[in-house]
Write an enzyme that holds these catalytic residues in place. Structure first.
Site, PDB file in Angstrom:
ATOM      1  N   GLY A 297     -11.415   3.229 -14.034  1.00 31.36           N
ATOM      2  CA  GLY A 297     -11.056   1.897 -14.526  1.00 31.36           C
ATOM      3  C   GLY A 297     -12.241   1.192 -15.151  1.00 31.36           C
ATOM      4  O   GLY A 297     -12.485   0.022 -14.895  1.00 31.36           O
TER       5      GLY A 297
ATOM      6  N   SER B 138     -12.962   0.595 -18.380  1.00 30.87           N
ATOM      7  CA  SER B 138     -12.844   0.074 -19.749  1.00 30.87           C
ATOM      8  C   SER B 138     -13.189  -1.409 -19.842  1.00 30.87           C
ATOM      9  O   SER B 138     -13.444  -1.927 -20.926  1.00 30.87           O
ATOM     10  CB  SER B 138     -11.434   0.324 -20.299  1.00 30.87           C
ATOM     11  OG  SER B 138     -10.459  -0.296 -19.487  1.00 30.87           O
TER      12      SER B 138
ATOM     13  N   ASN C 198      -4.628   8.789 -15.452  1.00 32.35           N
ATOM     14  CA  ASN C 198      -4.110   7.758 -14.561  1.00 32.35           C
ATOM     15  C   ASN C 198      -4.526   8.142 -13.137  1.00 32.35           C
ATOM     16  O   ASN C 198      -4.151   9.218 -12.661  1.00 32.35           O
ATOM     17  CB  ASN C 198      -2.574   7.729 -14.706  1.00 32.35           C
ATOM     18  CG  ASN C 198      -1.919   6.755 -13.782  1.00 32.35           C
ATOM     19  OD1 ASN C 198      -2.558   6.168 -12.909  1.00 32.35           O
ATOM     20  ND2 ASN C 198      -0.623   6.579 -13.942  1.00 32.35           N
ATOM     21  N   VAL C 199      -5.269   7.281 -12.465  1.00 32.32           N
ATOM     22  CA  VAL C 199      -5.768   7.658 -11.130  1.00 32.32           C
ATOM     23  C   VAL C 199      -4.632   7.853 -10.124  1.00 32.32           C
ATOM     24  O   VAL C 199      -4.819   8.506  -9.089  1.00 32.32           O
ATOM     25  CB  VAL C 199      -6.798   6.643 -10.555  1.00 32.32           C
ATOM     26  CG1 VAL C 199      -8.048   6.587 -11.407  1.00 32.32           C
ATOM     27  CG2 VAL C 199      -6.184   5.277 -10.337  1.00 32.32           C
TER      28      VAL C 199
ATOM     29  N   ASN D 276     -13.031   2.387  -8.762  1.00 33.75           N
ATOM     30  CA  ASN D 276     -12.952   0.970  -9.109  1.00 33.75           C
ATOM     31  C   ASN D 276     -11.577   0.565  -9.639  1.00 33.75           C
ATOM     32  O   ASN D 276     -11.204  -0.602  -9.541  1.00 33.75           O
ATOM     33  CB  ASN D 276     -14.044   0.663 -10.149  1.00 33.75           C
ATOM     34  CG  ASN D 276     -13.808  -0.644 -10.861  1.00 33.75           C
ATOM     35  OD1 ASN D 276     -14.138  -1.712 -10.350  1.00 33.75           O
ATOM     36  ND2 ASN D 276     -13.186  -0.591 -12.039  1.00 33.75           N
TER      37      ASN D 276
ATOM     38  N   SER E 243     -11.861  -5.065  -1.243  1.00 34.25           N
ATOM     39  CA  SER E 243     -11.770  -6.498  -1.559  1.00 34.25           C
ATOM     40  C   SER E 243     -11.792  -7.275  -0.250  1.00 34.25           C
ATOM     41  O   SER E 243     -11.354  -6.768   0.789  1.00 34.25           O
ATOM     42  CB  SER E 243     -10.450  -6.789  -2.279  1.00 34.25           C
ATOM     43  OG  SER E 243     -10.183  -8.178  -2.276  1.00 34.25           O
TER      44      SER E 243
ATOM     45  N   TYR F 147      -1.575  -5.645  -2.160  1.00 39.20           N
ATOM     46  CA  TYR F 147      -2.986  -5.464  -2.551  1.00 39.20           C
ATOM     47  C   TYR F 147      -3.882  -5.407  -1.313  1.00 39.20           C
ATOM     48  O   TYR F 147      -4.761  -4.534  -1.203  1.00 39.20           O
ATOM     49  CB  TYR F 147      -3.370  -6.638  -3.454  1.00 39.20           C
ATOM     50  CG  TYR F 147      -4.752  -6.613  -4.048  1.00 39.20           C
ATOM     51  CD1 TYR F 147      -5.027  -5.893  -5.204  1.00 39.20           C
ATOM     52  CD2 TYR F 147      -5.786  -7.361  -3.475  1.00 39.20           C
ATOM     53  CE1 TYR F 147      -6.303  -5.912  -5.766  1.00 39.20           C
ATOM     54  CE2 TYR F 147      -7.058  -7.381  -4.034  1.00 39.20           C
ATOM     55  CZ  TYR F 147      -7.310  -6.655  -5.178  1.00 39.20           C
ATOM     56  OH  TYR F 147      -8.571  -6.675  -5.733  1.00 39.20           O
TER      57      TYR F 147
ATOM     58  N   ALA G 156      -3.025  -4.576   1.713  1.00 38.74           N
ATOM     59  CA  ALA G 156      -2.752  -3.329   2.449  1.00 38.74           C
ATOM     60  C   ALA G 156      -3.505  -2.171   1.805  1.00 38.74           C
ATOM     61  O   ALA G 156      -4.119  -1.345   2.488  1.00 38.74           O
ATOM     62  CB  ALA G 156      -1.254  -3.058   2.469  1.00 38.74           C
TER      63      ALA G 156
ATOM     64  N   LYS H 228      -6.207  -2.352  -0.089  1.00 39.75           N
ATOM     65  CA  LYS H 228      -7.659  -2.524   0.025  1.00 39.75           C
ATOM     66  C   LYS H 228      -8.135  -2.286   1.456  1.00 39.75           C
ATOM     67  O   LYS H 228      -9.261  -1.817   1.674  1.00 39.75           O
ATOM     68  CB  LYS H 228      -8.070  -3.911  -0.472  1.00 39.75           C
ATOM     69  CG  LYS H 228      -7.843  -4.128  -1.978  1.00 39.75           C
ATOM     70  CD  LYS H 228      -8.662  -3.148  -2.818  1.00 39.75           C
ATOM     71  CE  LYS H 228      -8.648  -3.494  -4.300  1.00 39.75           C
ATOM     72  NZ  LYS H 228      -9.405  -2.494  -5.093  1.00 39.75           N
TER      73      LYS H 228
HETATM   74  P1  NAI Z   1      -9.694  -5.552 -14.368  1.00 42.59           P
HETATM   75  O1  NAI Z   1      -8.221  -5.742 -14.403  1.00 42.59           O
HETATM   76  O2  NAI Z   1     -10.544  -6.260 -15.357  1.00 42.59           O
HETATM   77  O3  NAI Z   1     -10.038  -3.999 -14.459  1.00 42.59           O
HETATM   78  C1  NAI Z   1      -9.296  -3.022 -13.806  1.00 42.59           C
HETATM   79  C2  NAI Z   1      -9.516  -1.711 -14.520  1.00 42.59           C
HETATM   80  O4  NAI Z   1      -8.708  -0.686 -13.888  1.00 42.59           O
HETATM   81  C3  NAI Z   1      -9.061  -1.772 -15.993  1.00 42.59           C
HETATM   82  O5  NAI Z   1     -10.010  -1.115 -16.801  1.00 42.59           O
HETATM   83  C4  NAI Z   1      -7.736  -1.028 -15.973  1.00 42.59           C
HETATM   84  O6  NAI Z   1      -7.398  -0.428 -17.207  1.00 42.59           O
HETATM   85  C5  NAI Z   1      -8.025   0.018 -14.885  1.00 42.59           C
HETATM   86  N1  NAI Z   1      -6.810   0.635 -14.357  1.00 42.59           N
HETATM   87  C6  NAI Z   1      -5.673   0.009 -13.944  1.00 42.59           C
HETATM   88  N2  NAI Z   1      -4.778   0.917 -13.539  1.00 42.59           N
HETATM   89  C7  NAI Z   1      -5.349   2.141 -13.697  1.00 42.59           C
HETATM   90  C8  NAI Z   1      -4.922   3.466 -13.455  1.00 42.59           C
HETATM   91  N3  NAI Z   1      -3.702   3.718 -12.974  1.00 42.59           N
HETATM   92  N4  NAI Z   1      -5.778   4.484 -13.716  1.00 42.59           N
HETATM   93  C9  NAI Z   1      -7.004   4.232 -14.214  1.00 42.59           C
HETATM   94  N5  NAI Z   1      -7.464   2.999 -14.476  1.00 42.59           N
HETATM   95  C10 NAI Z   1      -6.647   1.973 -14.221  1.00 42.59           C
HETATM   96  O7  NAI Z   1     -10.115  -5.907 -12.886  1.00 42.59           O
HETATM   97  P2  NAI Z   1     -11.548  -6.107 -12.184  1.00 42.59           P
HETATM   98  O8  NAI Z   1     -11.582  -7.491 -11.718  1.00 42.59           O
HETATM   99  O9  NAI Z   1     -12.638  -5.559 -13.014  1.00 42.59           O
HETATM  100  O10 NAI Z   1     -11.320  -5.192 -10.893  1.00 42.59           O
HETATM  101  C11 NAI Z   1     -11.998  -3.969 -10.644  1.00 42.59           C
HETATM  102  C12 NAI Z   1     -11.812  -3.615  -9.193  1.00 42.59           C
HETATM  103  O11 NAI Z   1     -12.373  -4.640  -8.376  1.00 42.59           O
HETATM  104  C13 NAI Z   1     -10.349  -3.492  -8.762  1.00 42.59           C
HETATM  105  O12 NAI Z   1     -10.210  -2.440  -7.836  1.00 42.59           O
HETATM  106  C14 NAI Z   1     -10.090  -4.812  -8.096  1.00 42.59           C
HETATM  107  O13 NAI Z   1      -9.052  -4.734  -7.154  1.00 42.59           O
HETATM  108  C15 NAI Z   1     -11.434  -5.077  -7.436  1.00 42.59           C
HETATM  109  N6  NAI Z   1     -11.674  -6.465  -7.091  1.00 42.59           N
HETATM  110  C16 NAI Z   1     -11.704  -7.457  -8.047  1.00 42.59           C
HETATM  111  C17 NAI Z   1     -11.928  -8.769  -7.673  1.00 42.59           C
HETATM  112  C18 NAI Z   1     -11.966  -9.887  -8.660  1.00 42.59           C
HETATM  113  O14 NAI Z   1     -12.077 -11.050  -8.227  1.00 42.59           O
HETATM  114  N7  NAI Z   1     -11.905  -9.644  -9.950  1.00 42.59           N
HETATM  115  C19 NAI Z   1     -12.135  -9.121  -6.264  1.00 42.59           C
HETATM  116  C20 NAI Z   1     -12.105  -8.012  -5.352  1.00 42.59           C
HETATM  117  C21 NAI Z   1     -11.887  -6.745  -5.765  1.00 42.59           C
END
Ligand code: NAI
Length: 247
Positions: A9, A11, A63-64, A90, A142, A155, A157, A159
């Site tokens: 993830g 990108s 796709n993960v 991630n 998280s 979510y 559950a 995490k």
């Molecule tokens: P984001 O939505 O900007 O990025 C998520 C990334 O995961 C994107 O690049 C998306 O294309 C990719 N993705 C989604 N489904 C996918 C799949 N099936 N296979 C491969 N890639 C996939 O979100 P963010 O904020 O950068 O989050 C990154 C990680 O951090 C996530 O696991 C999120 O749960 C976690 N997180 C984020 C927080 C926040 O406040 N933004 C807080 C706590 C955890």
């Protein structure tokens, strides 16, 4: 020889920041994107930024949540980069809603990507790391998974599941020279949180002693530490990076 890292993830958001930071630290980086379209746009930009930092960086599309696709990707990346020293799980999605109204599909989708996706990657990468007798697994959990969060039963559950998976990996794979740790971010400034209503953001920020959201780079710095030699003896830990939100 440069060490190599897979970031799922990657990108945009936290994943992109981790890819850039690991590139800066001298890693070659495999940037996972969920679609060809993302790989050709946002992913390509992240790869170019990593290359500008001196890394060999390429986008890989899978796709993960797809077990077989994870296996194929790991095989390809190992063939291209020679080793897999660091795995950063991630990739994540949200489908928020109160439990009393949450559809089965919203629960299953979040578990499939956020939890099973981590299993899928760990399952395939662990064989490579065990043969190397070294490796670092860094899972992005998280604070929702540690403390719960209204509207995020699915979510939270997933995490929390990541925490159990990480602790078990730390015990099972530690003897093979592999560490597994998790990062539990609080409230990070990315597209995932951008969609939250202003009043929700303001309420959440009131609970953060530092009074602001984290920048993705602040999560990436902790990931870089966990990947580094300095963290060689850190295993099975969940490091909250939340500005003190949960104290
Ligand atoms: P984001 O939505 O900007 O990025 C998520 C990334 O995961 C994107 O690049 C998306 O294309 C990719 N993705 C989604 N489904 C996918 C799949 N099936 N296979 C491969 N890639 C996939 O979100 P963010 O904020 O950068 O989050 C990154 C990680 O951090 C996530 O696991 C999120 O749960 C976690 N997180 C984020 C927080 C926040 O406040 N933004 C807080 C706590 C955890």
């Amino acid at each position: 020889m440069n060490k190599t890292a897979i970031v799922t993830g990657a990108s945009r958001g936290i994943g992109a920041a981790i890819a850039r930071r690991l590139a800066k630290e001298g890693y070659h980086v495999a940037i996972n994107c969920v679609s060809r379209e993302l790989a050709d746009t946002e992913g390509a930009e992240v790869a170019a930024q990593c290359r500008a930092l001196g890394a060999d960086a390429r986008c890989y599309v899978w796709n993960v949540a797809d077990f077989e696709a994870c296996g194929e990707a790991v095989k390809q990346i190992k063939a291209d980069l020679g080793s897999i020293d660091v795995l950063v799980n991630n990739a994540g999605i949200t489908r928020d809603g109160l439990l009393a109204r949450m559809g089965e599909e919203a629960f299953d989708a979040v578990i499939a990507v956020n939890l099973k996706g981590v299993f899928n990657m760990c399952r395939h990468v662990s064989g490579v790391m065990m043969r190397q007798r070294s490796g670092r697994v860094i899972n992005i959990s998280s604070v929702s998974g540690l403390y719960g969060n209204p509207g995020q039963a699915n979510y939270a559950a997933a995490k929390a599941g990541i925490v159990g998976l990480t602790l078990t990996m730390a015990k099972e794979l530690g003897p093979r020279g592999i560490t597994a740790n998790a990062i539990a971010p609080g409230f990070v400034n990315t597209a995932m949180t951008e969609v939250l209503p202003e009043n929700v953001k303001e309420e959440m920020l009131k609970a953060v002693p530092l009074g602001r959201m984290a920048q993705p780079e602040e999560i990436a710095g902790v990931a870089a530490f966990l990947a580094s030699e300095d963290a060689a003896y850190v295993n099975g830990q969940v490091i909250a990076v939340d500005g003190g939100m949960m104290i």
